[in-house]
Enzyme design. Structure first.
Site, PDB file in Angstrom:
ATOM      1  N   CYS A  38      50.564  47.988  29.113  1.00 52.73           N
ATOM      2  CA  CYS A  38      50.386  46.546  29.716  1.00 52.73           C
ATOM      3  C   CYS A  38      48.938  45.996  29.550  1.00 52.73           C
ATOM      4  CB  CYS A  38      50.507  46.664  31.434  1.00 52.73           C
ATOM      5  SG  CYS A  38      50.327  45.026  31.940  1.00 52.73           S
ATOM      6  N   ASP A  95      29.381  48.289  48.538  1.00 50.87           N
ATOM      7  CA  ASP A  95      29.051  47.362  47.171  1.00 50.87           C
ATOM      8  C   ASP A  95      27.724  47.262  46.687  1.00 50.87           C
ATOM      9  OD1 ASP A  95      29.568  45.317  45.407  1.00 50.87           O
ATOM     10  OD2 ASP A  95      28.683  43.787  46.838  1.00 50.87           O
ATOM     11  N   CYS A 118      36.170  34.269  39.919  1.00 52.42           N
ATOM     12  CA  CYS A 118      37.324  34.284  39.235  1.00 52.42           C
ATOM     13  C   CYS A 118      38.005  35.467  39.340  1.00 52.42           C
ATOM     14  CB  CYS A 118      36.938  34.396  37.674  1.00 52.42           C
ATOM     15  SG  CYS A 118      38.173  34.331  36.646  1.00 52.42           S
TER      16      CYS A 118
HETATM   17  C1  B12 Z   1      28.213  44.677  39.092  1.00 54.22           C
HETATM   18  C2  B12 Z   1      29.422  44.404  39.846  1.00 54.22           C
HETATM   19  C3  B12 Z   1      29.906  43.323  39.332  1.00 54.22           C
HETATM   20  C4  B12 Z   1      29.684  42.775  37.908  1.00 54.22           C
HETATM   21  C5  B12 Z   1      30.265  43.329  36.887  1.00 54.22           C
HETATM   22  C6  B12 Z   1      31.533  43.990  36.711  1.00 54.22           C
HETATM   23  C7  B12 Z   1      31.819  45.351  36.171  1.00 54.22           C
HETATM   24  N1  B12 Z   1      33.036  45.305  35.732  1.00 54.22           N
HETATM   25  O1  B12 Z   1      30.985  46.173  36.251  1.00 54.22           O
HETATM   26  C8  B12 Z   1      30.453  41.067  38.186  1.00 54.22           C
HETATM   27  C9  B12 Z   1      29.644  40.068  38.896  1.00 54.22           C
HETATM   28  C10 B12 Z   1      30.894  40.658  36.832  1.00 54.22           C
HETATM   29  C11 B12 Z   1      31.696  41.453  39.096  1.00 54.22           C
HETATM   30  C12 B12 Z   1      32.843  41.023  39.221  1.00 54.22           C
HETATM   31  C13 B12 Z   1      33.843  41.220  40.140  1.00 54.22           C
HETATM   32  N2  B12 Z   1      33.820  42.168  41.209  1.00 54.22           N
HETATM   33 CO1  B12 Z   1      32.199  43.493  41.441  1.00 54.22          CO
HETATM   34  N3  B12 Z   1      30.994  44.733  41.617  1.00 54.22           N
HETATM   35  C14 B12 Z   1      30.080  45.196  40.797  1.00 54.22           C
HETATM   36  C15 B12 Z   1      29.412  46.462  41.327  1.00 54.22           C
HETATM   37  C16 B12 Z   1      28.116  45.843  42.457  1.00 54.22           C
HETATM   38  C17 B12 Z   1      28.953  47.374  40.651  1.00 54.22           C
HETATM   39  C18 B12 Z   1      29.961  47.903  39.374  1.00 54.22           C
HETATM   40  C19 B12 Z   1      29.385  48.483  38.548  1.00 54.22           C
HETATM   41  O2  B12 Z   1      28.868  49.841  38.645  1.00 54.22           O
HETATM   42  N4  B12 Z   1      29.576  48.097  36.972  1.00 54.22           N
HETATM   43  C20 B12 Z   1      29.428  48.972  35.927  1.00 54.22           C
HETATM   44  C21 B12 Z   1      30.491  49.774  35.239  1.00 54.22           C
HETATM   45  C22 B12 Z   1      30.354  50.075  34.124  1.00 54.22           C
HETATM   46  O3  B12 Z   1      31.056  50.484  36.186  1.00 54.22           O
HETATM   47  P1  B12 Z   1      32.486  50.267  36.783  1.00 54.22           P
HETATM   48  O4  B12 Z   1      32.952  48.649  36.828  1.00 54.22           O
HETATM   49  O5  B12 Z   1      32.736  50.855  38.260  1.00 54.22           O
HETATM   50  O6  B12 Z   1      33.272  50.969  35.646  1.00 54.22           O
HETATM   51  C23 B12 Z   1      33.525  52.306  35.870  1.00 54.22           C
HETATM   52  C24 B12 Z   1      35.036  52.387  35.356  1.00 54.22           C
HETATM   53  O7  B12 Z   1      35.582  51.235  34.600  1.00 54.22           O
HETATM   54  C25 B12 Z   1      35.125  53.447  34.285  1.00 54.22           C
HETATM   55  N5  B12 Z   1      36.020  53.399  33.052  1.00 54.22           N
HETATM   56  C26 B12 Z   1      35.170  52.763  32.252  1.00 54.22           C
HETATM   57  N6  B12 Z   1      35.780  53.011  31.044  1.00 54.22           N
HETATM   58  C27 B12 Z   1      36.971  53.697  31.179  1.00 54.22           C
HETATM   59  C28 B12 Z   1      37.960  53.849  30.382  1.00 54.22           C
HETATM   60  C29 B12 Z   1      39.113  54.809  31.023  1.00 54.22           C
HETATM   61  C30 B12 Z   1      40.163  55.160  30.166  1.00 54.22           C
HETATM   62  C31 B12 Z   1      39.013  55.245  32.259  1.00 54.22           C
HETATM   63  C32 B12 Z   1      40.217  55.715  32.982  1.00 54.22           C
HETATM   64  C33 B12 Z   1      37.927  54.588  33.124  1.00 54.22           C
HETATM   65  C34 B12 Z   1      36.797  54.052  32.618  1.00 54.22           C
HETATM   66  O8  B12 Z   1      33.784  53.861  34.155  1.00 54.22           O
HETATM   67  C35 B12 Z   1      32.921  52.978  34.570  1.00 54.22           C
HETATM   68  C36 B12 Z   1      31.427  53.558  34.823  1.00 54.22           C
HETATM   69  O9  B12 Z   1      31.697  54.632  35.690  1.00 54.22           O
HETATM   70  C37 B12 Z   1      30.529  46.912  42.381  1.00 54.22           C
HETATM   71  C38 B12 Z   1      30.144  47.631  43.608  1.00 54.22           C
HETATM   72  C39 B12 Z   1      29.855  49.127  43.233  1.00 54.22           C
HETATM   73  N7  B12 Z   1      28.586  49.781  43.808  1.00 54.22           N
HETATM   74  O10 B12 Z   1      30.285  49.676  42.509  1.00 54.22           O
HETATM   75  C40 B12 Z   1      31.465  45.562  42.658  1.00 54.22           C
HETATM   76  C41 B12 Z   1      32.740  45.739  42.877  1.00 54.22           C
HETATM   77  C42 B12 Z   1      33.425  46.557  41.463  1.00 54.22           C
HETATM   78  N8  B12 Z   1      33.238  44.318  42.681  1.00 54.22           N
HETATM   79  C43 B12 Z   1      34.356  44.236  43.271  1.00 54.22           C
HETATM   80  C44 B12 Z   1      34.965  42.908  42.963  1.00 54.22           C
HETATM   81  C45 B12 Z   1      36.071  42.485  44.097  1.00 54.22           C
HETATM   82  C46 B12 Z   1      34.675  41.940  41.928  1.00 54.22           C
HETATM   83  C47 B12 Z   1      35.683  40.767  41.337  1.00 54.22           C
HETATM   84  C48 B12 Z   1      37.169  40.930  41.768  1.00 54.22           C
HETATM   85  C49 B12 Z   1      35.196  39.212  42.647  1.00 54.22           C
HETATM   86  C50 B12 Z   1      35.684  38.320  41.910  1.00 54.22           C
HETATM   87  N9  B12 Z   1      37.100  37.824  42.291  1.00 54.22           N
HETATM   88  O11 B12 Z   1      34.916  37.173  41.420  1.00 54.22           O
HETATM   89  C51 B12 Z   1      34.903  40.553  40.093  1.00 54.22           C
HETATM   90  C52 B12 Z   1      35.868  41.063  39.131  1.00 54.22           C
HETATM   91  C53 B12 Z   1      35.575  41.200  37.769  1.00 54.22           C
HETATM   92  C54 B12 Z   1      36.133  42.445  36.776  1.00 54.22           C
HETATM   93  N10 B12 Z   1      37.200  42.172  36.065  1.00 54.22           N
HETATM   94  O12 B12 Z   1      35.300  43.367  37.214  1.00 54.22           O
HETATM   95  C55 B12 Z   1      34.883  45.284  44.171  1.00 54.22           C
HETATM   96  C56 B12 Z   1      36.053  45.775  43.287  1.00 54.22           C
HETATM   97  C57 B12 Z   1      37.381  46.410  44.222  1.00 54.22           C
HETATM   98  C58 B12 Z   1      38.316  47.337  43.445  1.00 54.22           C
HETATM   99  N11 B12 Z   1      39.528  47.036  43.985  1.00 54.22           N
HETATM  100  O13 B12 Z   1      38.020  47.504  42.265  1.00 54.22           O
HETATM  101  C59 B12 Z   1      33.599  46.230  44.082  1.00 54.22           C
HETATM  102  C60 B12 Z   1      34.041  47.613  43.874  1.00 54.22           C
HETATM  103  C61 B12 Z   1      32.792  46.053  45.569  1.00 54.22           C
HETATM  104  C62 B12 Z   1      33.644  46.355  46.733  1.00 54.22           C
HETATM  105  N12 B12 Z   1      32.865  47.356  47.327  1.00 54.22           N
HETATM  106  O14 B12 Z   1      34.658  46.159  46.960  1.00 54.22           O
HETATM  107  N13 B12 Z   1      31.141  42.779  40.006  1.00 54.22           N
HETATM  108  S1  SF4 Z   2      36.451  35.853  33.476  1.00 58.01           S
HETATM  109 FE1  SF4 Z   2      37.746  36.190  34.997  1.00 58.01          FE
HETATM  110  S2  SF4 Z   2      39.828  37.028  33.900  1.00 58.01           S
HETATM  111 FE2  SF4 Z   2      37.818  37.472  32.499  1.00 58.01          FE
HETATM  112  S3  SF4 Z   2      37.198  39.517  33.316  1.00 58.01           S
HETATM  113 FE3  SF4 Z   2      36.038  37.852  34.531  1.00 58.01          FE
HETATM  114  S4  SF4 Z   2      37.197  37.690  36.299  1.00 58.01           S
HETATM  115 FE4  SF4 Z   2      38.401  38.585  34.860  1.00 58.01          FE
END
Ligand code: B12
Ligand code: SF4
Length: 310
Positions: free
Chosen positions: A185, A128, A235
């Protein structure tokens, strides 16, 4: 070597273990545009120059790195009772903090990986907090595919699992990436009560209740108070909506610690930071800090939260 590592990972309790190269992640451009749009809110640590540089190129973290071992650990423990205190907390936070519970097993596996060759390999582990795009690399290793809600979805685990990685100088043949299976979906986007998923695969953290109730240190803007409902920490609505969870049976026995925490607005108000840290030491709820947790509970209480709050 691959089978040996997989077997050891399984015996240490990981639910999946797959391999990819240490080449840069494919979606670096997406990450940059996400930052460019300020979708990270006030999570400044992710936007630092060094953090960006490392996330875009894992080999800069460990010179000579060849392979990334990607691991998944399910936290799916079945359903919480309706209206129970557990049901008001995101699933990952119902169990003791995974950063603490998974770390020793991840370290054991890392030592094992290093011991497989002579001279020993050089490896670093991530859970993480490392500067690594975990979901992206895990998709490339074939653990699952990134859903429109941004989370990794596995065909056997649904979306309820943590990710961890070992970056190593060992050269191991890469597995095949998983292909995206979202199809048409959009259930996760429809389920989000704040519009934080501004488009498929795009999340604006500033609107996300997970960010607003955990990472955010300020007041939660009034416009989101009703969306919080009684869910006072994190959430899961977009994750709950994913149909792939139907294939995922609970992997673990319920180990919730939430009902033992002093979750009372009165008690929290009386607590100083040191005693808060002590009482919540092993819980993910610690991350919101005393003030954040109190802020959340007061909003949830206004929305009808009826828990041991005196
Ligand atoms: C910052 C962070 C957050 C932030 C920002 C979330 C976000 N979406 O980035 C916040 C606080 C909101 C958050 C929330 C949550 N998080 Co968080 N978070 C992180 C963290 C530390 C970094 C993520 C990151 O780099 N974000 C930047 C975005 C741009 O990168 P990304 O999400 O990885 O996105 C990539 C893909 O989406 C892809 N992509 C983008 N567009 C497209 C389009 C296509 C077509 C394709 C194929 C790919 C693609 O490119 C992006 C960049 O490489 C990671 C751990 C880590 N070091 O990776 C945990 C992590 C992602 N979190 C995790 C979890 C569990 C959660 C929550 C479920 C917790 C909760 N229940 O409250 C929520 C889920 C919210 C959500 N819907 O994403 C887990 C996810 C596990 C999994 N199965 O995916 C991680 C991996 C931690 C872990 N080690 O387990 N998180
Ligand atoms: S607000 Fe809740 S339902 Fe909406 S993207 Fe964040 S974790 Fe998912």
């Amino acid at each position: 070597m691959k089978e040996k590592i997989r077997c050891r990972a399984q015996s240490l309790g990981f639910d999946d273990c797959r391999f990819t190269t240490s080449a840069p992640p494919e979606t670096g451009e997406h990450f940059l545009s996400w930052l460019g749009n300020s979708f990270h809110g006030e999570m400044e640590w992710i936007a630092r120059e060094r953090s960006i540089e490392l996330r875009l190129d894992p080999e800069k973290i460990l010179p000579g790195a060849k392979t990334i071992i990607c691991l998944a650990k399910s936290y799916y423990e079945g359903e919480a009772l309706e209206d129970s205190i557990e049901s008001c907390v995101a699933r990952y936070a119902r169990i003791p903090d995974y950063h603490k519970t998974l770390k020793p097993t991840l370290e054991q596996l890392t030592e094992y990986v290093n011991s497989l060759t002579s001279p020993a390999a050089n490896s670093l582990s991530f859970l993480d907090t490392g500067a690594i795009l975990e979901r992206d690399l895990s998709q490339r290793a074939g653990i699952g595919f990134i859903g429109k809600h941004n989370n990794l979805i596995s065909k056997k685990l649904g979306n309820w699992f943590f990710l961890a990685e070992i970056l190593t100088t060992l050269e191991i043949e890469a597995d095949l990436p998983e292909r995206n299976l979202c199809g048409s979906c959009q259930k996760c986007l429809d389920a989000c009560p704040t519009g934080a998923l501004t488009a498929p695969w795009v999340l604006d953290s500033r609107k996300c209740l997970s960010y607003l109730t955990i990472e955010n240190k300020r007041d939660i803007p009034k416009e989101y108070h009703s969306a919080v409902g009684t869910k006072f920490f994190g959430c899961d609505r977009c994750l709950e909506a994913c149909p792939w969870n139907k294939v995922a049976p609970p992997r673990n026995a319920l180990t919730s610690h939430i009902s033992e925490l002093p979750l009372s607005t009165k008690k929290l108000e009386q607590m100083d930071d040191a005693s808060f840290k002590k009482k919540f030491a092993s819980s993910p709820l610690l991350r919101a800090k005393r003030d954040g947790l109190l802020r959340n509970l007061l909003i949830a209480q206004k929305n009808g939260l009826n828990l041991p709050i005196e």
